[in-house]
Motif scaffolding. Structure first.
Motif, mmCIF file in Angstrom:
data_model
loop_
_atom_site.group_PDB
_atom_site.id
_atom_site.type_symbol
_atom_site.label_atom_id
_atom_site.label_comp_id
_atom_site.label_asym_id
_atom_site.label_seq_id
_atom_site.Cartn_x
_atom_site.Cartn_y
_atom_site.Cartn_z
ATOM 1 N N ALA A 1 2.340 8.576 4.382
ATOM 2 C CA ALA A 1 1.560 7.421 4.728
ATOM 3 C C ALA A 1 1.662 6.859 6.037
ATOM 4 O O ALA A 1 2.601 6.917 6.754
ATOM 5 N N ASP A 2 0.675 6.793 6.765
ATOM 6 C CA ASP A 2 0.601 6.138 8.037
ATOM 7 C C ASP A 2 -0.119 4.731 8.114
ATOM 8 O O ASP A 2 -0.699 4.323 7.525
ATOM 9 N N PHE A 3 0.474 4.247 9.450
ATOM 10 C CA PHE A 3 -0.220 2.793 9.617
ATOM 11 C C PHE A 3 -0.920 3.009 10.944
ATOM 12 O O PHE A 3 -0.373 3.650 12.208
ATOM 13 N N LEU A 4 -2.105 2.697 10.961
ATOM 14 C CA LEU A 4 -3.044 2.537 12.188
ATOM 15 C C LEU A 4 -3.611 1.422 12.365
ATOM 16 O O LEU A 4 -4.056 0.550 11.491
ATOM 17 N N VAL B 1 0.803 -1.192 -0.034
ATOM 18 C CA VAL B 1 -0.226 -0.090 0.045
ATOM 19 C C VAL B 1 0.849 1.414 -0.007
ATOM 20 O O VAL B 1 0.616 2.204 -0.842
ATOM 21 N N PHE B 2 1.825 1.269 0.763
ATOM 22 C CA PHE B 2 2.752 2.424 1.200
ATOM 23 C C PHE B 2 3.227 2.838 -0.367
ATOM 24 O O PHE B 2 3.709 3.907 -0.601
ATOM 25 N N GLY C 1 -2.835 5.772 4.117
ATOM 26 C CA GLY C 1 -1.998 4.749 4.433
ATOM 27 C C GLY C 1 -2.775 3.439 4.547
ATOM 28 O O GLY C 1 -3.305 3.132 3.961
ATOM 29 N N PHE C 2 -2.617 2.801 5.682
ATOM 30 C CA PHE C 2 -3.120 1.601 6.039
ATOM 31 C C PHE C 2 -3.910 1.320 7.523
ATOM 32 O O PHE C 2 -3.068 1.641 8.479
ATOM 33 N N LEU C 3 -4.791 0.631 7.585
ATOM 34 C CA LEU C 3 -5.659 0.412 8.655
ATOM 35 C C LEU C 3 -5.697 -0.972 8.859
ATOM 36 O O LEU C 3 -6.071 -1.690 8.136
#
Length: 394
Positions: A94-97, A86-87, A166-168
């Protein structure tokens, strides 16, 4: 309670008694009964007293149950590979949650792997409602990670309030959302409530369902093309679309990944599953009594993955894929991780890691009991679900 289940010590029993007193107060304030979903919320999340809010150890061999991240780093490393996909498709930050950080084991292994493959997010965000678990996560990650990596970690009190990309990720989160339970009587929909019986013990009673639950039950009946029989009782989360919108609605571009145990709707509401899917855990014993030792016992319900698919698409995402956990891990670098494990020289360490991978993937273990579902917006990760696709069952 199972005869094999250890009795709580005096302090643990006193803790449960305090939570039970809180429930009794809530019952009195509500006129004698509260919805089961409210009872489950108190039992799990009441400040300082609920199962996830108090200080007892929950995860791992010394706790009440073992999750995939507690077995070793492989699970998190494979999820990290998905996040890296994804990133790599996003321009800029981009964040990771992570929703519900557990012991911090997942974050530690995922961040280590993301650093190894040069795919660290700008921030690693943990949405953790439990102050006790948040403190445990902080201590673990601060001790385990290099400062440059640890300094990317942030804890949130609620979902992001501004658009982000980002990515959840949520592992075994939806099963712990406080769920309403419904029952059928004379063809009508009732909601399960909690009250006190003649002996002053917690007991379930039924009251006519409100409009939201009634409509949700009728929607399920139409979808499975069969009415529920009288006496049928199960769980249903009409609030799931609102929860998905709350946690992921501001994810402008990226992906959401949910891993949990559950079934597609037609399997979830089989006639033989006439008392639902509720399951409770304490000290590695599973049972079906949510009123046994509240505050010391985890209470969960299986996930209706068809409802999850509807909620994700309803929030504006495309369904990226749905498959068993074993297939997802194989699609996300498990063969490479297995090769690394086989190269470990220490036979004891190699055996431990091999056992970890077997538990994650074998059908009789977590491989098929747990399932993965992902959603995408502005990125493409459907190839990661090509092997073992279960979308036809939704």
């Amino acid at each position: 309670m199972s005869a094999r289940m250890p009795a709580p010590d005096a302090d643990a029993q006193a803790h449960s008694d305090r939570l039970l007193a809180l429930v009794r107060d809530q019952l009195a304030a509500a006129g004698g009964a509260i919805p089961f979903s409210r009872y489950m919320e108190l039992a799990l999340y009441a400040p300082g007293l609920g199962y996830y809010s108090a200080g007892a150890l929950k995860f791992g061999a010394a706790g009440d149950f073992i999750t995939s991240p507690e077995l070793g780093p492989t699970f998190a490393e494979c999820v990290a590979a998905c996040a890296a996909q994804v990133f790599g498709q996003l321009d800029g930050r981009a964040d990771f949650l992570e929703i519900g950080g557990g012991s911090g084991a997942f974050a530690e292994a995922a961040l280590r792997r993301l650093q190894e493959i040069d795919a660290l997010p700008a921030h690693y965000l943990i949405l953790e409602p439990s102050a006790d678990l948040r403190e445990r996560q902080l201590e673990r990650l601060r001790a385990a990670l290099p400062d440059a990596v640890f300094n990317r970690v942030r804890w949130l009190d609620g979902p992001p309030e501004k658009p982000w990309q980002g990515f959840l990720f949520a592992n075994e989160v939806i099963d712990a959302l406080p769920t309403p339970r419904f029952s059928m009587r004379g063809g009508e929909v009732y909601e399960e409530y909690v009250a006190l019986d003649a002996q002053g013990r917690l007991a379930r009673v039924d009251q006519p369902a409100d409009a939201l639950l009634h409509a949700a039950v009728r929607h399920v009946e139409r979808d499975i093309e069969a009415p529920f029989a009288d006496g049928y009782r199960s769980e249903l989360l009409p609030q799931l679309p609102y929860w998905i919108q709350a946690v992921g609605g501001l994810l402008r571009d990226g992906a959401m990944l949910f891993i949990d145990y559950g079934y597609p709707r037609r399997e979830y509401y089989l006639p033989e599953r006439s008392d639902g899917t509720l399951v409770c855990h304490r000290q590695h014993h599973a049972h079906g009594d949510p009123f046994d030792l509240p505050g010391l016992t985890d209470i969960t319900a299986f996930v209706d993955f068809t409802a999850l698919a509807e909620a994700g698409v309803g929030a504006g995402f495309d369904l990226a894929g749905y498959c068993a956990q074993s297939s997802f891990l194989l699609n996300c670098g498990l063969p490479e991780r297995l090769a690394a494990v086989e190269a470990i020289e220490d036979p004891v360490a190699r055996l431990a890691r091999t056992s970890e991978i077997k538990r994650l993937t074998l059908p009789g273990e977590m491989g098929e009991r747990f399932q993965a579902m992902a959603f995408q917006r502005g990125v493409e990760i459907r190839p990661l679900f090509a092997r073992g696709d279960l979308g036809r069952r939704l």
